[in-house]
Structure formats: structure tokens, C-alpha cells
Design a protein around this motif. Structure first.
Motif, PDB file in Angstrom:
ATOM      1  N   THR A  80       0.092   4.240   0.621  1.00 20.51           N
ATOM      2  CA  THR A  80      -0.449   5.706   0.874  1.00 20.51           C
ATOM      3  C   THR A  80       0.504   6.163   2.253  1.00 20.51           C
ATOM      4  O   THR A  80       1.132   5.619   3.087  1.00 20.51           O
ATOM      5  N   GLU A 131      -9.069  -0.155  -7.926  1.00 22.26           N
ATOM      6  CA  GLU A 131      -8.190   0.678  -8.869  1.00 22.26           C
ATOM      7  C   GLU A 131      -7.965   0.294 -10.183  1.00 22.26           C
ATOM      8  O   GLU A 131      -7.638   0.815 -10.964  1.00 22.26           O
ATOM      9  N   GLU A 150     -10.970   5.527   1.052  1.00 18.01           N
ATOM     10  CA  GLU A 150     -11.109   4.820   1.930  1.00 18.01           C
ATOM     11  C   GLU A 150     -11.783   5.658   3.392  1.00 18.01           C
ATOM     12  O   GLU A 150     -11.028   6.621   3.710  1.00 18.01           O
ATOM     13  N   THR A 158     -16.766  -2.565   2.903  1.00 22.65           N
ATOM     14  CA  THR A 158     -15.774  -3.551   2.899  1.00 22.65           C
ATOM     15  C   THR A 158     -16.381  -4.824   3.110  1.00 22.65           C
ATOM     16  O   THR A 158     -17.189  -4.877   3.982  1.00 22.65           O
ATOM     17  N   ARG A 188      -9.093  -2.748  -2.434  1.00 23.25           N
ATOM     18  CA  ARG A 188      -8.632  -1.587  -2.919  1.00 23.25           C
ATOM     19  C   ARG A 188      -7.750  -1.830  -4.300  1.00 23.25           C
ATOM     20  O   ARG A 188      -8.124  -1.122  -5.251  1.00 23.25           O
ATOM     21  N   TYR A 233     -10.251   6.541  -5.447  1.00 20.05           N
ATOM     22  CA  TYR A 233     -10.794   5.537  -4.381  1.00 20.05           C
ATOM     23  C   TYR A 233     -10.267   6.279  -3.018  1.00 20.05           C
ATOM     24  O   TYR A 233      -9.536   6.984  -2.827  1.00 20.05           O
ATOM     25  N   VAL A 246       0.991  -1.154  -0.042  1.00 20.51           N
ATOM     26  CA  VAL A 246      -0.097  -0.115  -0.267  1.00 20.51           C
ATOM     27  C   VAL A 246       0.848   1.144   0.008  1.00 20.51           C
ATOM     28  O   VAL A 246       1.861   1.167   0.831  1.00 20.51           O
ATOM     29  N   VAL A 298     -13.458   0.544   6.366  1.00 19.51           N
ATOM     30  CA  VAL A 298     -12.225  -0.065   6.067  1.00 19.51           C
ATOM     31  C   VAL A 298     -11.672  -0.274   7.652  1.00 19.51           C
ATOM     32  O   VAL A 298     -11.563   0.506   8.456  1.00 19.51           O
ATOM     33  N   SER A 329      -9.291  -5.790   2.824  1.00 16.68           N
ATOM     34  CA  SER A 329      -9.187  -4.452   2.573  1.00 16.68           C
ATOM     35  C   SER A 329      -8.219  -4.117   1.463  1.00 16.68           C
ATOM     36  O   SER A 329      -8.437  -3.292   0.486  1.00 16.68           O
TER      37      SER A 329
END
Length: 140
Positions: free
Chosen positions: A8, A48, A58, A84, A44, A56, A6, A28, A40
Motif C-alpha cells: 500500500t 484478495e 480497508e 476484522t 487482506r 478490497y 503490504v 482495521v 489484518s
């Protein structure tokens, strides 16, 4: 090279203001159950890949109630609302089920998606009452 991390880097407290349609994912998990975290992440990555034109967003489960009115303010007809997946639909985990009901009974004019769930309503009075509440919310 594996492509499963991820990327992020920041938490944002304002919804983006742009012309892209949004894909809002409620519920989430922020807790440490690795199975729920894996679900989760898979959701995602799926969104995507399959909805590249969508942005997207969350919404972690403890912010569901706070986020609902904010999302309502910014919601466009093309936006998608989702919750979710996992294993918490039913009356064993009331807080998850109540959050899911609230999301689906609030956003009735947009496409709503519940990602795959294990469902378990106990075969007793509480299970029957909770099942009826859920059915009513999801019919909306």
C-alpha cells in the motif's frame, strides 16, 4: 521470495468509482499490536486471493463512524461488508464492540462477515447487558 508484505503506497480519501464490486473491511487496526496487524494482513491476503473480482477497501478503526455514511452512499447490492477479526468481541473492549455493532446493524441489506473472534462477555451485570446489545445488533 516471500510474498507477505503490504504494497500500500497511499491513503485514499475518496471511494473508487468503478464497476467492480467492493469488499469493505471495517475496524482495521492502526495501533501497534503486531498480532492484530498480522490478523489484518492475513485477512487482506485471503480476500484478495479468494475474491479477486472484488476491490478490497480497508477502513481503519478510528474512521469507522466517519466511513459508514460514505459507504452507504456508494453501496451496491453485490458489495460485502466485513469487520476484522481478533480478540475484542465482548465487553472488555467497549469501543471495538460498539463499532462492530454499529457496522452490522447499519448494513443489513448486504452480506456481512465477522472474521474470527475471541469472544468474552464477563459473567456480571455489565457483561450480560453488553451481550444482549450485541445479540440485538447481530440479529439484524
Amino acid at each position: 521470495m516471500a510474498n507477505f508484505y503490504v504494497n500500500t503506497t497511499e491513503v485514499v480519501h475518496k471511494l473508487p468509482n468503478n464497476d467492480r464490486p467492493k469488499f469493505y473491511m471495517f475496524g482495521v487496526p492502526s495501533y501497534t499490536n503486531m498480532g492484530d496487524q498480522a490478523v489484518s494482513l492475513a485477512e487482506r491476503k485471503y480476500i484478495e486471493n479468494e475474491f479477486p473480482e472484488y476491490q478490497y477497501i480497508e477502513i481503519i478503526e478510528e474512521d469507522d463512524d466517519y466511513a459508514i455514511p460514505i459507504v452507504q452512499e456508494h453501496l451496491q447490492p453485490s458489495d460485502i461488508i466485513a469487520f476484522t477479526g481478533g480478540g475484542n468481541m465482548g465487553n472488555l473492549y467497549h469501543n471495538h464492540e460498539e463499532a462492530r455493532r454499529k457496522v452490522f446493524s447499519t448494513f443489513v441489506n448486504n452480506l456481512t462477515i465477522s472474521f474470527p473472534q475471541s469472544i468474552h462477555f464477563e459473567n456480571n451485570e455489565d457483561g450480560e447487558i453488553e451481550k444482549q446489545k450485541s445479540q440485538e445488533a447481530y440479529r439484524k
